[in-house]
Design an enzyme around this catalytic site. Structure first.
Site, PDB file in Angstrom:
ATOM      1  N   PRO A 164       0.802  -1.228   0.000  1.00  0.00           N
ATOM      2  CG  PRO A 164      -0.988  -1.609   1.466  1.00  0.00           C
ATOM      3  CD  PRO A 164       0.311  -2.195   1.004  1.00  0.00           C
ATOM      4  CD  GLN A 176      -1.976  16.579 -46.093  1.00  0.00           C
ATOM      5  OE1 GLN A 176      -2.472  17.624 -45.677  1.00  0.00           O
ATOM      6  NE2 GLN A 176      -1.017  16.552 -47.008  1.00  0.00           N
ATOM      7  N   GLY A 215     -17.123   7.891 -33.079  1.00  0.00           N
ATOM      8  CA  GLY A 215     -18.039   7.407 -32.044  1.00  0.00           C
ATOM      9  C   GLY A 215     -17.953   5.906 -31.837  1.00  0.00           C
ATOM     10  CD  GLU A 252       5.889  -6.140 -14.156  1.00  0.00           C
ATOM     11  OE1 GLU A 252       6.506  -5.991 -13.084  1.00  0.00           O
ATOM     12  OE2 GLU A 252       4.987  -6.980 -14.285  1.00  0.00           O
TER      13      GLU A 252
END
Length: 396
Positions: A130, A292, A353, A376
């Site tokens: 913790p 583009q 969407g 990690e």
């Protein structure tokens, strides 16, 4: 005895082909539902056991496949393209296994590694607490020697395989007064069940299962130790106190290569989905791939994804050569994970969407990618490691 088996190109191709067929036949049809249901994939874990993935990096003398990091990273990337969570289940287990394989006594290797390789015992590397994450020296979980046993007290959190796994390579303080602090740290193999009878052991219990933004399927949870007892001779990795910090960081090297490979898988899938969707979706009377703005996105996504692949290959090759790879693994992990976030985000924007909909895989990739920047060792820490090693390897 070398830990790595170098395969011929044909043998590697056969292994990769068999895993790809399994992904297509077994994983792809169920990944979306299991992910959204946050369900532990019991059947797929059984499949991975049969495929030998829990012994992928364990030497054949102990029943493993003994794969090179190069081959292993390719497997991780392939699986992560379909469902990243699965790769975490066996990688966390292998980090525990590598600690025993690299640093354990002969007795410990002979006892634990066959059980790890077969998947009979699955587990993880237990570092985080913790109040201690990246700063491993800040851990409080303590192990006190009492005769031929250790008595363990403390709490670990954010441990992968904590709920469904059977044991953990536990980083503990065996000398809380040591200075510098890292000299007082050791690693113990602490099973939740008796390896012989499979009966639950006293003094160790799970806390809550932690809810997450992404990375569903794999269980992330807490371990609570209250006067837990374990055999010193069998469980103190290496048989000597004070070496735990270096063992933990050694295990993290392959973990960081794994996270980088996972990131490549996420980026590859996000890029592939974007290229395909951009040819189907039309605006202004033409496919959006002809605009583009979209081309600029796809070009950058493709270049960074490929660069990430090459960094993973570089780190894995250095690991296979037995070199120190904290800089190479850090580079791969840092760049590939940042790329995964960027490419997944751009994929969502290209999809518009639909990219925000749970019906599309892009939504999952967008949620999974940020973890790669944290797991990690944070990317902030990776950049510091890279810089320190760069200076150390290039003295003025």
């Amino acid at each position: 005895m070398a830990d790595t088996t170098y395969l011929s190109e044909e043998d590697e191709r056969q292994i990769l082909d068999s895993i790809q067929k399994w992904i297509e036949k077994k994983v792809a049809p169920v990944a979306m539902k299991l992910e959204h249901d946050n369900e532990w994939p019991a059947d797929l874990v059984n499949d991975m056991t049969e495929l030998g993935l829990f012994g992928a990096l364990i030497h054949p003398d102990y029943g493993g496949l003994g794969l090179s990091a190069t081959t292993y990273s390719k497997i991780v990337t392939m699986i992560s393209e379909e469902w990243m969570s699965l790769s975490g289940i066996f990688n966390s287990h292998l980090m525990m296994s590598i600690v025993v394989q690299k640093f354990g006594t002969d007795k410990q290797k002979e006892y634990w590694l066959p059980k790890f390789a077969s998947g009979e015992l699955r587990g993880a590397l237990g570092l985080t607490e913790p109040d201690a994450g990246t700063d491993l020296q800040g851990i409080r979980t303590a192990a006190r020697r009492q005769g031929d046993k250790y008595i363990v007290n403390g709490t670990k959190t954010w441990i992968s395989n904590a709920i469904e796994g059977h044991c953990v390579a536990l980083l503990v303080k065996t000398d809380p007064e040591a200075s510098p602090r890292y000299k007082g740290m050791s690693i113990l193999i602490t099973p939740k069940i008796n390896p012989e009878t499979r009966e639950p052991l006293k003094g160790i219990k799970n806390g809550r299962k932690l809810e997450k933004l992404g990375y569903k399927g794999i269980d992330s949870g807490e371990f609570i130790f209250e006067d837990y007892e374990c055999d010193a001779d069998l469980c103190l990795v290496g048989g000597e106190e004070g070496q735990g910090f270096f063992m933990a960081t050694g295990g993290l090297e392959i973990g960081r290569i794994n996270v980088a490979a996972r990131s490549v898988g996420i980026a590859r899938r996000a890029l592939r989905e974007s290229v395909q969707y951009s040819q189907i979706r039309k605006t202004m009377g033409k496919p959006i791939c002809e605009h583009q703005a979209i081309q600029l996105k796809l070009g950058e996504m493709a270049a960074k994804t490929r660069a990430s692949e090459l960094l993973v290959q570089d780190a894995a090759a250095a690991y296979d050569r037995g070199e120190r790879v904290d800089m190479e693994a850090g580079m791969a992990k840092y760049f590939a994970s940042e790329t995964a976030v960027e490419v997944a985000t751009e994929a969502m924007r290209i999809h518009g969407g639909y990219g925000y909909s749970k019906e599309y895989v892009v939504e999952r990739l967008y949620r999974d990618a940020p973890l790669m920047c944290i797991g990690e060792g944070t990317n902030e820490m990776q950049r510091m490691i890279i810089a320190k090693q760069l200076v150390k390897r290039n003295p003025a």
